[in-house]
Design a protein around this motif. Structure first.
Motif, PDB file in Angstrom:
ATOM      1  N   LYS A 190       0.832  -1.202   0.000  1.00 45.61           N
ATOM      2  CA  LYS A 190       0.000   0.000   0.000  1.00 45.61           C
ATOM      3  C   LYS A 190       0.866   1.252   0.000  1.00 45.61           C
ATOM      4  CE  LYS A 190      -3.654   2.465   2.439  1.00 45.61           C
ATOM      5  NZ  LYS A 190      -4.597   2.482   3.567  1.00 45.61           N
ATOM      6  N   GLY A 191       1.929   1.244   0.810  1.00 50.77           N
ATOM      7  CA  GLY A 191       2.826   2.398   0.839  1.00 50.77           C
ATOM      8  C   GLY A 191       3.491   2.649  -0.495  1.00 50.77           C
ATOM      9  N   ILE A 192       3.878   1.572  -1.187  1.00 50.01           N
ATOM     10  CA  ILE A 192       4.522   1.724  -2.497  1.00 50.01           C
ATOM     11  C   ILE A 192       3.540   2.291  -3.521  1.00 50.01           C
ATOM     12  CG2 ILE A 192       5.542   0.443  -4.411  1.00 50.01           C
ATOM     13  CD1 ILE A 192       6.724  -1.472  -2.341  1.00 50.01           C
ATOM     14  N   VAL A 193       2.298   1.793  -3.493  1.00 51.51           N
ATOM     15  CA  VAL A 193       1.290   2.263  -4.440  1.00 51.51           C
ATOM     16  C   VAL A 193       0.970   3.736  -4.214  1.00 51.51           C
ATOM     17  CG1 VAL A 193      -1.119   2.025  -5.128  1.00 51.51           C
ATOM     18  CG2 VAL A 193       0.287  -0.008  -4.801  1.00 51.51           C
ATOM     19  N   ARG A 194       0.927   4.159  -2.949  1.00 51.56           N
ATOM     20  CA  ARG A 194       0.566   5.536  -2.627  1.00 51.56           C
ATOM     21  C   ARG A 194       1.753   6.502  -2.691  1.00 51.56           C
ATOM     22  NH1 ARG A 194      -4.824   6.502  -3.044  1.00 51.56           N
ATOM     23  NH2 ARG A 194      -6.082   5.367  -1.514  1.00 51.56           N
ATOM     24  N   PHE A 195       2.971   5.982  -2.785  1.00 49.59           N
ATOM     25  CA  PHE A 195       4.136   6.856  -2.710  1.00 49.59           C
ATOM     26  C   PHE A 195       4.177   7.930  -3.793  1.00 49.59           C
ATOM     27  CE2 PHE A 195       8.531   7.881  -3.856  1.00 49.59           C
ATOM     28  CZ  PHE A 195       8.959   8.446  -2.657  1.00 49.59           C
ATOM     29  N   PRO A 196       3.904   7.598  -5.064  1.00 56.37           N
ATOM     30  CA  PRO A 196       3.936   8.679  -6.068  1.00 56.37           C
ATOM     31  C   PRO A 196       2.953   9.802  -5.759  1.00 56.37           C
ATOM     32  CG  PRO A 196       3.931   6.522  -7.117  1.00 56.37           C
ATOM     33  CD  PRO A 196       3.637   6.289  -5.673  1.00 56.37           C
ATOM     34  N   GLU A 197       1.791   9.452  -5.249  1.00 51.05           N
ATOM     35  CA  GLU A 197       0.792  10.464  -4.928  1.00 51.05           C
ATOM     36  C   GLU A 197       1.237  11.320  -3.746  1.00 51.05           C
ATOM     37  OE1 GLU A 197      -3.988  10.346  -4.592  1.00 51.05           O
ATOM     38  OE2 GLU A 197      -2.915   8.945  -3.331  1.00 51.05           O
ATOM     39  N   ILE A 198       1.797  10.666  -2.721  1.00 51.69           N
ATOM     40  CA  ILE A 198       2.247  11.389  -1.540  1.00 51.69           C
ATOM     41  C   ILE A 198       3.445  12.269  -1.871  1.00 51.69           C
ATOM     42  CG2 ILE A 198       3.211  11.112   0.779  1.00 51.69           C
ATOM     43  CD1 ILE A 198       1.622   8.545   1.014  1.00 51.69           C
ATOM     44  N   SER A 199       4.316  11.798  -2.761  1.00 51.43           N
ATOM     45  CA  SER A 199       5.518  12.557  -3.106  1.00 51.43           C
ATOM     46  C   SER A 199       5.179  13.860  -3.818  1.00 51.43           C
ATOM     47  CB  SER A 199       6.437  11.705  -3.992  1.00 51.43           C
ATOM     48  OG  SER A 199       5.802  11.390  -5.220  1.00 51.43           O
ATOM     49  N   ARG A 200       3.992  13.956  -4.408  1.00 46.32           N
ATOM     50  CA  ARG A 200       3.574  15.188  -5.069  1.00 46.32           C
ATOM     51  C   ARG A 200       2.876  16.147  -4.104  1.00 46.32           C
ATOM     52  NH1 ARG A 200       1.779  11.336  -8.894  1.00 46.32           N
ATOM     53  NH2 ARG A 200      -0.393  11.710  -8.269  1.00 46.32           N
ATOM     54  N   ASP A 201       2.874  15.804  -2.822  1.00 44.38           N
ATOM     55  CA  ASP A 201       2.208  16.624  -1.823  1.00 44.38           C
ATOM     56  C   ASP A 201       2.878  17.989  -1.729  1.00 44.38           C
ATOM     57  OD1 ASP A 201       0.364  17.296   0.017  1.00 44.38           O
ATOM     58  OD2 ASP A 201       1.046  15.928   1.580  1.00 44.38           O
ATOM     59  N   GLY A 202       2.096  19.015  -1.398  1.00 41.39           N
ATOM     60  CA  GLY A 202       2.626  20.367  -1.282  1.00 41.39           C
ATOM     61  C   GLY A 202       3.336  20.596   0.035  1.00 41.39           C
ATOM     62  N   ASP A 203       3.634  21.865   0.310  1.00 37.99           N
ATOM     63  CA  ASP A 203       4.358  22.206   1.531  1.00 37.99           C
ATOM     64  C   ASP A 203       3.553  21.891   2.785  1.00 37.99           C
ATOM     65  OD1 ASP A 203       6.416  23.095  -0.047  1.00 37.99           O
ATOM     66  OD2 ASP A 203       5.685  25.182  -0.088  1.00 37.99           O
ATOM     67  N   GLY A 204       2.243  21.957   2.686  1.00 39.99           N
ATOM     68  CA  GLY A 204       1.421  21.706   3.870  1.00 39.99           C
ATOM     69  C   GLY A 204       1.459  20.265   4.346  1.00 39.99           C
ATOM     70  N   GLY A 205       1.696  19.322   3.443  1.00 38.18           N
ATOM     71  CA  GLY A 205       1.769  17.914   3.808  1.00 38.18           C
ATOM     72  C   GLY A 205       0.447  17.297   4.195  1.00 38.18           C
ATOM     73  N   ASP A 206      -0.666  17.902   3.782  1.00 39.79           N
ATOM     74  CA  ASP A 206      -1.969  17.395   4.188  1.00 39.79           C
ATOM     75  C   ASP A 206      -2.235  15.989   3.653  1.00 39.79           C
ATOM     76  OD1 ASP A 206      -2.472  19.650   5.589  1.00 39.79           O
ATOM     77  OD2 ASP A 206      -3.785  20.587   4.103  1.00 39.79           O
ATOM     78  N   ARG A 207      -1.833  15.742   2.417  1.00 41.49           N
ATOM     79  CA  ARG A 207      -2.113  14.440   1.823  1.00 41.49           C
ATOM     80  C   ARG A 207      -1.314  13.336   2.519  1.00 41.49           C
ATOM     81  NH1 ARG A 207      -4.772  13.381  -2.752  1.00 41.49           N
ATOM     82  NH2 ARG A 207      -4.670  15.570  -3.346  1.00 41.49           N
ATOM     83  N   ALA A 208      -0.054  13.615   2.814  1.00 34.58           N
ATOM     84  CA  ALA A 208       0.770  12.628   3.515  1.00 34.58           C
ATOM     85  C   ALA A 208       0.229  12.374   4.918  1.00 34.58           C
ATOM     86  CB  ALA A 208       2.212  13.117   3.586  1.00 34.58           C
ATOM     87  N   GLU A 209      -0.176  13.443   5.600  1.00 36.82           N
ATOM     88  CA  GLU A 209      -0.729  13.284   6.939  1.00 36.82           C
ATOM     89  C   GLU A 209      -2.036  12.512   6.897  1.00 36.82           C
ATOM     90  OE1 GLU A 209      -2.003  16.110  10.770  1.00 36.82           O
ATOM     91  OE2 GLU A 209      -1.287  17.000   8.892  1.00 36.82           O
ATOM     92  N   TYR A 210      -2.854  12.790   5.909  1.00 35.00           N
ATOM     93  CA  TYR A 210      -4.115  12.071   5.726  1.00 35.00           C
ATOM     94  C   TYR A 210      -3.864  10.581   5.528  1.00 35.00           C
ATOM     95  CZ  TYR A 210      -8.080  10.286   3.015  1.00 35.00           C
ATOM     96  OH  TYR A 210      -9.102   9.525   2.536  1.00 35.00           O
ATOM     97  N   PHE A 211      -2.892  10.269   4.681  1.00 37.45           N
ATOM     98  CA  PHE A 211      -2.579   8.866   4.390  1.00 37.45           C
ATOM     99  C   PHE A 211      -2.087   8.150   5.643  1.00 37.45           C
ATOM    100  CE2 PHE A 211       0.805   5.811   3.416  1.00 37.45           C
ATOM    101  CZ  PHE A 211       0.078   4.858   2.722  1.00 37.45           C
ATOM    102  N   LEU A 212      -1.180   8.769   6.373  1.00 30.24           N
ATOM    103  CA  LEU A 212      -0.604   8.120   7.546  1.00 30.24           C
ATOM    104  C   LEU A 212      -1.643   7.904   8.639  1.00 30.24           C
ATOM    105  CD1 LEU A 212       2.833   9.982   7.757  1.00 30.24           C
ATOM    106  CD2 LEU A 212       2.422   7.618   7.048  1.00 30.24           C
ATOM    107  N   ILE A 213      -2.410   8.944   8.940  1.00 30.13           N
ATOM    108  CA  ILE A 213      -3.423   8.818   9.994  1.00 30.13           C
ATOM    109  C   ILE A 213      -4.484   7.801   9.609  1.00 30.13           C
ATOM    110  CG2 ILE A 213      -5.237  10.028  11.270  1.00 30.13           C
ATOM    111  CD1 ILE A 213      -3.553  12.560  11.056  1.00 30.13           C
ATOM    112  N   GLY A 214      -4.997   7.929   8.392  1.00 32.35           N
ATOM    113  CA  GLY A 214      -6.036   7.011   7.945  1.00 32.35           C
ATOM    114  C   GLY A 214      -5.569   5.568   7.928  1.00 32.35           C
TER     115      GLY A 214
END
Length: 236
Positions: A190-214
């Motif tokens: 799951k982490g590998i599949v989501r990595f390209p999407e998370i790597s495009r996250d902006g300075d706020g890091g909302d998408r990465a935080e969303y992924f990790l918490i969820g």
């Protein structure tokens, strides 16, 4: 143990009805409640069935389908405590009712009891849509007023409502089977599949935080359900 299974089954069924039926839900709610009480009566646990229906009704009010939960994470914590208490107070039964006697008569010699079956089914039903509700509550509680990705029109995360339940059930089943290496492989994939999407996250890091918490909340929910079943089997 039977009370814990009926409790999770009732709450999970309510959330499934809310997700699948959009009009005249009260008919589906009533039918599900009657069916649960009938099954619990056949298992000689009608009081537990009635209490489960009452808890499910309260759950629909404190955990609305849209918007923040009225009591934050408290309903989830109280539900977990109630399920654990049911396992501690009534781990196993000598007389499992008419349905339990039928299961005892026709099951294989080394099969588990009907109470364990009900608990496993309750956990599986709860992990489907109620697991999404738990993750949603955790995300909105943690991220405050910020808009999380699943509340936007972005189509990239729409599969989460399907991926999440499948992932939780897979982790739940693999945990009970003791296949911990496969669990690690699933989580890593799951982490590998989501990595390209998370790597495009902006300075706020909302998408990465969303992924990790969820993801963490989803995995913990599955592991907690598996532990509840393990505890019930060994306590009984």
């Amino acid at each position: 143990m039977i009370a814990a299974g009926l409790l999770l089954l009732a709450v999970g069924s309510v959330d499934l009805v809310r997700q699948m039926i959009r009009s005249r839900r009260w008919i589906a709610f009533a039918a599900a409640a009657v069916a649960l009480v009938v099954v619990s009566a056949g298992l000689d646990a009608v009081i537990a069935g009635l209490l489960a229906v009452a808890v499910a009704a309260i759950w629909t009010w404190v955990v609305p389908e849209h918007g923040p939960a009225r009591a934050g994470l408290w309903p989830v914590a109280l539900l977990a405590l109630a399920a654990a208490a049911c396992v501690v107070i009534a781990p196993g039964r000598v007389r499992p009712g008419v349905l339990g006697e039928m299961w005892t008569t026709y099951r294989p010699a080394d099969a588990v009891s009907v109470d364990v079956i009900v608990l496993v089914v309750g956990c599986l039903v709860f992990l489907l849509e109620s697991g999404n509700a738990v993750v949603r509550i955790a995300l909105r509680s943690e991220m405050g007023g910020r808009v999380v990705p699943d509340e936007t029109a972005t189509p990239t995360l729409k599969g989460g409502r399907l991926i999440g339940p499948l992932e939780r059930i897979l982790v739940f089943v693999l945990t009970l089977a003791g296949a911990y290496t496969l669990i690690a492989a699933v989580l890593a994939a799951k982490g590998i599949v989501r990595f390209p999407e998370i790597s495009r996250d902006g300075d706020g890091g909302d998408r990465a935080e969303y992924f990790l918490i969820g993801s963490l909340v989803s995995w913990v929910t599955s592991l907690a359900a598996a532990f509840l079943v393990w505890w019930g089997v060994h306590a009984g």
